[in-house]
Design an enzyme around this catalytic site. Structure first.
Site, short mmCIF file in Angstrom:
data_model
loop_
_atom_site.label_atom_id
_atom_site.label_comp_id
_atom_site.label_asym_id
_atom_site.label_seq_id
_atom_site.Cartn_x
_atom_site.Cartn_y
_atom_site.Cartn_z
N SER A 50 10.12 -24.96 6.11
CA SER A 50 11.03 -24.44 5.09
C SER A 50 11.18 -22.92 5.26
O SER A 50 10.41 -22.27 5.98
CB SER A 50 10.50 -24.75 3.70
OG SER A 50 9.30 -24.02 3.46
N ASP A 82 14.01 -26.88 7.39
CA ASP A 82 14.25 -27.63 6.17
C ASP A 82 14.93 -26.73 5.13
O ASP A 82 14.44 -25.65 4.82
CB ASP A 82 12.91 -28.15 5.63
CG ASP A 82 13.06 -29.10 4.46
OD1 ASP A 82 14.11 -29.73 4.34
OD2 ASP A 82 12.10 -29.21 3.66
N ASP A 104 21.84 -26.43 3.87
CA ASP A 104 21.95 -27.05 2.56
C ASP A 104 22.92 -26.25 1.70
O ASP A 104 22.56 -25.25 1.08
CB ASP A 104 20.57 -27.12 1.89
CG ASP A 104 20.63 -27.79 0.52
OD1 ASP A 104 21.72 -28.24 0.13
OD2 ASP A 104 19.58 -27.86 -0.15
N SER A 216 8.27 -38.04 -1.52
CA SER A 216 6.83 -38.21 -1.67
C SER A 216 6.54 -39.24 -2.75
O SER A 216 7.25 -39.34 -3.75
CB SER A 216 6.17 -36.88 -2.02
OG SER A 216 6.23 -35.98 -0.93
#
Length: 311
Positions: A50, A82, A104, A216
């Site tokens: 990230s 990410d 994103d 998750s």
């Protein structure tokens, strides 16, 4: 073997009815735990970083850790950004050796999302790098990503074909009910993924790889350990693993896993310090934490993703 892109990985996953795990990494022990499990199970692997992890660990250190993992395991490993939130960070990662990036722009309008994604795709493809984009907005908090539940939105299947055709992206993250972080749903609720949306998207994009973020499962045994050893995590509920396995058998080729790794590591360290308050050598508590991550990843590879033996 050098780092690879996800193109061949995803084609095999789509045809084989399984998904590849994309595990977030922040330090050496996490990289080791993930890659040791994948090597023993001969599983393809995506290590993802990230924006926050890159700032924390430093780009060069992370690259060398991943390069070491490739040398030690011989596995096909893709290195992925990410939740890149700008052209500049995507460009920096592409120039710095990443083989896959995510742009994103899901919080923007459809036209703005298309324009920014197309810009990243053009640069990435010129450098042999693949691009993941996102349509729909997941709720929750993870590193730089923070979206209130009321601001989240499911992916509109009627938008996906135009988006992929106009941007040229290589995979697409969609929102079908997953959520970032450990606090996904209220206690007593039963999370349910919108498989109707996934099926509609797959029908409109035949053979195209779909990605799930916020996947998750928040293992309750680790939540319990944390709470028994000075933590406070009431009501942490994740996505049922049987639903993730079903998604992996459909069009989903990449499933992101981060919070479960953090829970496994934190719970193990908390328990260790509670049992051995006199210890101060980091190797003594990071070794069992690394083993916990390895066990967690092995479980995900076999029981959730179904990608063991597919490298």
């Amino acid at each position: 073997m050098p780092l690879v892109t996800t193109k061949e990985m995803f084609q095999k996953a789509y045809n084989g009815g399984y998904a590849v795990g994309a595990f977030n990494v922040n330090n050496m022990e996490i990289v080791q735990g993930i890659t040791e499990a994948a090597a023993e199970l001969n599983a393809p692997l995506i290590l993802q970083v990230s924006k926050g992890a890159r700032a924390y660990a430093n780009h060069t250190y992370l690259m060398k850790l991943v390069e070491a993992a490739v040398i030690e395991t011989g596995l096909p490993i893709a290195l992925h950004l990410d939740h890149g939130d700008s052209f500049d960070i995507c460009k920096s990662c592409i120039d710095g050796g990443f083989t896959s990036v995510m742009i994103d722009a899901s919080s923007k309008s459809l036209e703005e999302n298309i324009a920014l994604t197309k810009q990243v795709v053009e640069y990435a493809h010129d450098h042999g790098v693949v691009v993941e984009a996102e349509l729909g907005t997941l709720a929750g908090i993870e590193d730089e990503v923070s979206v209130n539940a009321e601001d989240s939105s499911y992916t509109r299947p009627e938008d996906v074909q135009e988006f992929v055709e106009r941007t040229g992206c290589d995979s697409l993250a969609i929102a079908i009910g997953t959520s970032h972080g450990a606090y996904k749903f209220k206690p007593g609720t039963k999370p349910q993924l919108r498989f109707d949306i996934l099926e509609d998207v797959a029908r409109r994009l035949p053979g195209f790889p779909i990605v799930l973020h916020g996947s998750s499962s928040v293992p309750q045994e680790f939540v319990k350990i944390i709470n028994e050893n000075g933590g406070n995590m009431p009501g942490a509920i994740g996505i049922p693993e049987d639903q993730l396995r079903k998604a992996a058998s459909m069009a989903v080729c990449k499933i992101n896993i981060d919070s479960d790794l953090r829970l496994a590591m934190t719970a193990t360290i908390r328990k260790y310090f509670n049992e051995h308050p006199e210890h101060f050598d980091p190797r003594q508590y990071l070794k069992p934490a690394r083993a916990a991550i390895k066990d967690m990843v092995a479980h995900k590879l076999v029981d959730v993703l179904g990608c063991d033996g597919k490298a």
